[in-house]
Enzyme design. Sequence first.
Site, PDB file in Angstrom:
ATOM      1  N   LYS A  47      -0.717 -38.955  14.429  1.00  0.00           N
ATOM      2  CA  LYS A  47      -0.484 -39.518  15.629  1.00  0.00           C
ATOM      3  C   LYS A  47      -1.516 -39.665  16.838  1.00  0.00           C
ATOM      4  O   LYS A  47      -1.317 -39.542  18.048  1.00  0.00           O
ATOM      5  CB  LYS A  47       0.744 -39.065  16.282  1.00  0.00           C
ATOM      6  CG  LYS A  47       2.132 -38.960  15.400  1.00  0.00           C
ATOM      7  CD  LYS A  47       2.097 -39.990  14.259  1.00  0.00           C
ATOM      8  CE  LYS A  47       2.626 -41.338  14.880  1.00  0.00           C
ATOM      9  NZ  LYS A  47       2.781 -42.341  13.444  1.00  0.00           N
ATOM     10  N   HIS A 107      -5.315 -36.845   7.060  1.00  0.00           N
ATOM     11  CA  HIS A 107      -4.837 -35.959   8.119  1.00  0.00           C
ATOM     12  C   HIS A 107      -5.240 -34.424   7.673  1.00  0.00           C
ATOM     13  O   HIS A 107      -4.873 -33.604   8.305  1.00  0.00           O
ATOM     14  CB  HIS A 107      -3.323 -36.090   8.391  1.00  0.00           C
ATOM     15  CG  HIS A 107      -2.958 -37.310   8.731  1.00  0.00           C
ATOM     16  ND1 HIS A 107      -3.440 -37.901   9.910  1.00  0.00           N
ATOM     17  CD2 HIS A 107      -1.812 -38.351   8.618  1.00  0.00           C
ATOM     18  CE1 HIS A 107      -2.925 -39.106  10.204  1.00  0.00           C
ATOM     19  NE2 HIS A 107      -1.881 -39.442   9.467  1.00  0.00           N
ATOM     20  N   ARG A 129      -6.512 -36.620  20.157  1.00  0.00           N
ATOM     21  CA  ARG A 129      -5.701 -37.114  21.282  1.00  0.00           C
ATOM     22  C   ARG A 129      -5.050 -36.043  21.853  1.00  0.00           C
ATOM     23  O   ARG A 129      -4.923 -34.951  21.199  1.00  0.00           O
ATOM     24  CB  ARG A 129      -4.847 -38.146  20.722  1.00  0.00           C
ATOM     25  CG  ARG A 129      -3.906 -38.526  21.686  1.00  0.00           C
ATOM     26  CD  ARG A 129      -2.738 -39.648  21.019  1.00  0.00           C
ATOM     27  NE  ARG A 129      -1.877 -40.536  22.013  1.00  0.00           N
ATOM     28  CZ  ARG A 129      -0.971 -41.129  21.632  1.00  0.00           C
ATOM     29  NH1 ARG A 129      -0.742 -41.216  20.372  1.00  0.00           N
ATOM     30  NH2 ARG A 129      -0.682 -42.076  22.682  1.00  0.00           N
ATOM     31  N   SER A 137       4.586 -38.542  20.459  1.00  0.00           N
ATOM     32  CA  SER A 137       4.373 -39.517  19.474  1.00  0.00           C
ATOM     33  C   SER A 137       5.057 -39.196  18.110  1.00  0.00           C
ATOM     34  O   SER A 137       5.758 -39.755  17.548  1.00  0.00           O
ATOM     35  CB  SER A 137       2.932 -39.923  19.600  1.00  0.00           C
ATOM     36  OG  SER A 137       2.764 -41.149  18.469  1.00  0.00           O
ATOM     37  N   GLY A 258       1.607 -46.800  23.011  1.00  0.00           N
ATOM     38  CA  GLY A 258       0.008 -46.890  22.901  1.00  0.00           C
ATOM     39  C   GLY A 258      -0.712 -46.616  24.323  1.00  0.00           C
ATOM     40  O   GLY A 258      -1.659 -47.406  24.727  1.00  0.00           O
TER      41      GLY A 258
END
Length: 294
Positions: A47, A107, A129, A137, A258
């Site tokens: 995510k 991942h 992020r 998310s 987003g």
Amino acid sequence: MGREDIVREELGTLQGIPLYKWFIEGWPQVEAFQARPDDLLICTYPKSGTTWLSETLDMIYHDGDVEKCKRDAIFNRVPFLEMNAPQMPNGIELLAKIPSPRLVKTHLPVQLLPVSFWDQDCKVIYVARNPKDVAISYYYFYQMAKIHPDPGTMEEFLQNFMAGKVAYGSWYAHVKDWWEKRKEKRLLYLFYEDMKQDPLREVQKIAQFLGKEVTEGMAAKIVHHTSFQEMRKNPAANYETLPSSVMDHNLSPFMRKGIAGDWKNHFTVAQNECFDEHYKEQMKGSDLCFRMEI
Ligand code: PPS
């Protein structure tokens, strides 16, 4: 329902990392994977902007040709290395079929990456992020992607996220370990928030890392095609071609919001304070910094 259906199931553990049991079943093939020197590895904690970076790279690889990038769904154009589940293309099998130069998604935390990527000195692009947006998310993704156990309440999920009791384990360990790896490997470390703030600059950064010439016009075209608005309506990028038994977009769309800072619409004041405290503790001693909003 038979063995070949995805049903919500508790996570298993692979070398101490919580992971889907299906993926653990396929692990021997992943561990033995033979990377090629010109493979480019896209690595992220879930995510964090994987699909966005994948689409961007496919565009760069195809000189900004939008039609070529609509040739197939993103999960077929950029195989997911450790993917092994019913009704989904197996990552290893898919990779064996596609021609070089390949884009590979993973991942995996750094210690689990198949050694051949290091033996072949493959280039890696990591995107990170901020953890508050990742947690939100991920919470919605747990609901819509049926391979996950039930996420419980937001409060329960946040506690599990902080404790690393979610698929792929601790976000903190993941981002920090890959951050350290950039010192010794050919690794470009990007941030979702930077991509959001100045996508043109980030596309040029990627092109430079790849040693590829991208004109201003082409970069602008890539940025347009990979914007959230464009990707959301692009069936080759938005995961809507998967059966609803795998991902149910009615529960929550894959292309959900987003943005940077959506956590502010979800965290309570108490949750935010608790998260900040835990974050400080976990990131102590690291020079890795995140922007929780832009
Ligand atoms: S996955 O399943 O781990 O591969 O998911 P991943 O692609 O890493 O992350 C999904 C989140 O990224 C958002 N997204 C984007 N944001 C901005 N621009 C573009 N083009 C874009 N494409 C995908 C997606 O909406 C998910 O974030 P949330 O916060 O849930 O909206």
